[in-house]
Scaffold this motif. Structure first.
Motif, PDB file in Angstrom:
ATOM      1  N   LEU A  94       0.572  -1.242   0.346  1.00  0.00           N
ATOM      2  CA  LEU A  94      -0.324   0.211  -0.292  1.00  0.00           C
ATOM      3  C   LEU A  94       0.772   1.233  -0.131  1.00  0.00           C
ATOM      4  CD1 LEU A  94      -2.491   1.544   0.192  1.00  0.00           C
ATOM      5  CD2 LEU A  94      -2.156   1.157   2.868  1.00  0.00           C
ATOM      6  N   ARG A 107       0.088   4.551   0.004  1.00  0.00           N
ATOM      7  CA  ARG A 107      -1.068   5.808   0.181  1.00  0.00           C
ATOM      8  C   ARG A 107      -0.830   6.743  -0.365  1.00  0.00           C
ATOM      9  NH1 ARG A 107      -0.791   3.470   5.791  1.00  0.00           N
ATOM     10  NH2 ARG A 107      -3.263   2.972   6.470  1.00  0.00           N
ATOM     11  N   ARG A 123      -1.668   3.197  -4.531  1.00  0.00           N
ATOM     12  CA  ARG A 123      -3.195   3.344  -4.322  1.00  0.00           C
ATOM     13  C   ARG A 123      -3.092   4.765  -5.056  1.00  0.00           C
ATOM     14  NH1 ARG A 123      -5.437   3.680   1.439  1.00  0.00           N
ATOM     15  NH2 ARG A 123      -4.452   5.377   2.213  1.00  0.00           N
ATOM     16  N   ASP A 130      -6.951   9.043  -2.323  1.00  0.00           N
ATOM     17  CA  ASP A 130      -8.027   8.670  -1.138  1.00  0.00           C
ATOM     18  C   ASP A 130      -7.988  10.123  -0.073  1.00  0.00           C
ATOM     19  OD1 ASP A 130      -9.710   7.441  -0.158  1.00  0.00           O
ATOM     20  OD2 ASP A 130      -8.375   6.419   1.408  1.00  0.00           O
ATOM     21  N   LYS A 159     -10.095  13.208   5.622  1.00  0.00           N
ATOM     22  CA  LYS A 159      -8.522  13.642   4.861  1.00  0.00           C
ATOM     23  C   LYS A 159      -8.677  14.698   3.152  1.00  0.00           C
ATOM     24  CE  LYS A 159      -7.619   9.138   4.287  1.00  0.00           C
ATOM     25  NZ  LYS A 159      -7.067   8.129   4.058  1.00  0.00           N
ATOM     26  N   ARG A 167     -15.792  10.310  -0.997  1.00  0.00           N
ATOM     27  CA  ARG A 167     -14.417  10.014  -0.758  1.00  0.00           C
ATOM     28  C   ARG A 167     -13.608   8.996  -1.493  1.00  0.00           C
ATOM     29  NH1 ARG A 167     -14.049   6.700   4.605  1.00  0.00           N
ATOM     30  NH2 ARG A 167     -11.973   7.249   4.006  1.00  0.00           N
ATOM     31  N   MET A 203      -9.449  -1.848  -3.089  1.00  0.00           N
ATOM     32  CA  MET A 203      -9.279  -2.306  -1.865  1.00  0.00           C
ATOM     33  C   MET A 203     -10.878  -2.211  -1.641  1.00  0.00           C
ATOM     34  SD  MET A 203      -7.704   1.095  -0.030  1.00  0.00           S
ATOM     35  CE  MET A 203      -6.602   0.285   1.297  1.00  0.00           C
ATOM     36  N   GLY A 256      -9.069  -3.362   3.248  1.00  0.00           N
ATOM     37  CA  GLY A 256      -8.736  -2.219   4.232  1.00  0.00           C
ATOM     38  C   GLY A 256      -8.887  -2.584   5.971  1.00  0.00           C
ATOM     39  N   THR A 257      -8.488  -2.689   6.251  1.00  0.00           N
ATOM     40  CA  THR A 257      -9.626  -3.327   7.697  1.00  0.00           C
ATOM     41  C   THR A 257      -9.774  -1.829   8.277  1.00  0.00           C
ATOM     42  OG1 THR A 257      -8.030  -3.793   9.002  1.00  0.00           O
ATOM     43  CG2 THR A 257      -9.231  -6.063   7.561  1.00  0.00           C
ATOM     44  N   ASN A 258      -9.065  -0.852   8.149  1.00  0.00           N
ATOM     45  CA  ASN A 258      -9.081   0.241   8.776  1.00  0.00           C
ATOM     46  C   ASN A 258     -11.027   0.583   8.410  1.00  0.00           C
ATOM     47  OD1 ASN A 258      -6.469  -0.162  10.199  1.00  0.00           O
ATOM     48  ND2 ASN A 258      -5.870   0.900   8.188  1.00  0.00           N
ATOM     49  N   ASP A 259     -11.460   0.460   7.389  1.00  0.00           N
ATOM     50  CA  ASP A 259     -12.844   1.293   7.712  1.00  0.00           C
ATOM     51  C   ASP A 259     -13.793   0.535   6.984  1.00  0.00           C
ATOM     52  OD1 ASP A 259     -12.535   4.108   7.031  1.00  0.00           O
ATOM     53  OD2 ASP A 259     -11.194   3.915   5.435  1.00  0.00           O
ATOM     54  N   ARG A 287     -13.921   5.188  13.360  1.00  0.00           N
ATOM     55  CA  ARG A 287     -12.655   4.402  14.250  1.00  0.00           C
ATOM     56  C   ARG A 287     -12.403   5.606  15.097  1.00  0.00           C
ATOM     57  NH1 ARG A 287      -8.010   4.474   9.315  1.00  0.00           N
ATOM     58  NH2 ARG A 287      -9.512   4.859   7.156  1.00  0.00           N
ATOM     59  N   CYS A 303      -4.360  -5.027   3.759  1.00  0.00           N
ATOM     60  CA  CYS A 303      -3.405  -3.243   4.554  1.00  0.00           C
ATOM     61  C   CYS A 303      -3.634  -2.441   5.283  1.00  0.00           C
ATOM     62  CB  CYS A 303      -2.881  -2.547   2.859  1.00  0.00           C
ATOM     63  SG  CYS A 303      -4.864  -1.801   2.636  1.00  0.00           S
ATOM     64  N   GLY A 304      -4.885  -3.372   6.075  1.00  0.00           N
ATOM     65  CA  GLY A 304      -5.413  -2.541   7.542  1.00  0.00           C
ATOM     66  C   GLY A 304      -4.461  -2.284   8.140  1.00  0.00           C
TER      67      GLY A 304
HETATM   68  C1  PEP Z   1      -7.668   0.907   5.479  1.00  0.00           C
HETATM   69  O1  PEP Z   1      -9.116   1.995   5.239  1.00  0.00           O
HETATM   70  O2  PEP Z   1      -7.791  -0.047   6.114  1.00  0.00           O
HETATM   71  C2  PEP Z   1      -6.804   1.842   4.796  1.00  0.00           C
HETATM   72  C3  PEP Z   1      -5.946   0.696   5.037  1.00  0.00           C
HETATM   73  O3  PEP Z   1      -6.711   2.405   4.557  1.00  0.00           O
HETATM   74  P1  PEP Z   1      -6.495   4.035   4.714  1.00  0.00           P
HETATM   75  O4  PEP Z   1      -5.275   4.560   4.896  1.00  0.00           O
HETATM   76  O5  PEP Z   1      -7.631   4.763   5.056  1.00  0.00           O
HETATM   77  O6  PEP Z   1      -6.419   3.129   6.721  1.00  0.00           O
END
Ligand code: PEP
Ligand code: MG
Length: 343
Positions: free
Chosen positions: A68, A70, A107, A110, A115, A133, A200, A225-228, A238, A275-276
């Motif tokens: 990833l 960014r 990527r 984003d 952001k 977004r 993603m 993207g486990t964060n989102d 989060r 990649c989260g």
């Molecule tokens: C995610 O959402 O897990 C991710 C990797 O993207 P971000 O840059 O939003 O954390």
């Protein structure tokens, strides 16, 4: 914070520090070896990066490429959009920082949601996380996306194996529109066969419809993207001070989504990465492997420990853990399946 520790307490803490240091040193000593389970299943361990310096540093910590990039760092902190040439210089520098042939997953921009970008005004929205977004910005302002895709294609002979991925894909229509833009730009250059394309998986709809996405021509991989994904699955922010502690990617709902997506992709000979943040969590590693994850894209300092976690298991144990994990009732139950060294 513990105060007034007894001598015995102090000595226990010092011993623990020594054990942690010794473990880290052992992991570091093997950082450049591949991550292979004890019965031979290879997992690609790559880095999340936010700049050329990160790309270089990742190579010193055992990264097998970049899962990833960014690309926001190219666009943030400036008064106007970066030109195509400026972008080519940066992506090519990142590619050259890697060993030849290693993957570099870029990527596309984003922004939106959490952001904002001054020169790319996105009108105020009541629910920015459900608004324009990720790829929606690129589809709304296609010239930004086109320029970035041209820059990636022009960097594709710099050494690394380039992949493009689109953030925040929610519908097949999102994917097809983004892919069409990619194909139009690719048709103008000679690099047509050098760059693969993926998405993603950050929105639950993609996991639920993983079979349909996997069947799409040219959709080569998912990176989760486990964060989102966790936020959107649980409908919890989060960053929310009261809720963030519940936003655990080891929630069985999130793990089940990852498992079903991996199955759908593998049926088509395609691959799935994560990649989260959970990819950097050694406790989650055996469960992710058991769910079928092919690639773990981690924060740079976590790479040696994640590789060590892969080596500590065999595939059948990982599969048994994953099977149990998706039937657990809570993230705490999931985490209890994988003992962590408490030192
Ligand atoms: C995610 O959402 O897990 C991710 C990797 O993207 P971000 O840059 O939003 O954390
Ligand atoms: Mg995200």
């Amino acid at each position: 914070l513990r105060t007034n520790l007894s001598e015995a307490g102090l000595s226990a803490v010092r011993k623990r520090q020594e054990r942690i240091e010794a473990r880290k040193a052992a992991e570091y000593a093997r950082k450049d070896e591949p991550a292979v389970t004890s019965d031979g299943r290879r997992v690609q361990v790559v880095a999340n990066i936010g700049g050329v310096d990160d790309a270089k540093e990742s190579q010193t910590k055992g990264a097998e490429g970049v899962g990833l990039l960014r690309s926001e760092f190219v666009f943030l902190g400036r008064a106007d959009a970066p030109s195509e040439d400026e972008q080519v210089a940066i992506y090519a520098d990142c590619a050259r920082a890697l060993a030849p042939g290693q993957p570099l997953v870029i990527r596309t921009l984003d922004v939106g949601g959490d952001k904002p970008l001054a020169y790319l005004p996105i009108p105020a929205e009541e629910n920015p996380f459900l608004g324009v977004r990720g790829i929606r910005v690129g589809l709304d302002q296609p010239e930004v996306l086109r320029t970035q895709i041209r820059a990636v294609l022009a960097s594709s002979d710099a050494g690394a194996k380039l992949h493009v991925m689109f953030p925040m894909i929610a519908t097949i229509d999102d994917w097809r529109r983004a892919k069409q833009i990619f194909d139009e730009e690719r048709s103008k250059v000679a690099a047509w066969d050098r760059v693969s394309v993926g998405i993603m998986m950050e929105v639950p709809s993609v996991a639920v419809m993983a079979r349909q996405f996997a069947a799409e021509d040219g959709c080569d991989f998912f990176s989760v993207g486990t964060n989102d994904l966790t936020s959107y699955t649980l409908a919890m922010d989060r960053g929310h001070p009261k809720l963030a502690s519940q936003v655990d990617p080891c929630n069985p709902a999130v793990l089940a989504l990852i498992g079903q997506a991996a199955e759908a992709l593998h049926e088509r000979g395609k691959w799935l990465g994560v990649c989260g943040g959970v990819a950097s969590d050694p406790q989650a590693v055996p469960i992710l492997i058991g769910l079928g994850v092919d690639e773990l894209s981690c924060s740079i300092p976590a790479i040696p420990a994640v590789k060590a976690a892969v080596r500590a298991y065999d595939l059948s144990t990982c599969r048994a853990l994953a099977e149990k994990a998706v039937t657990c009732a809570t993230p705490a139950e999931v985490r209890a399946l994988v003992p962590v060294d408490e030192f």
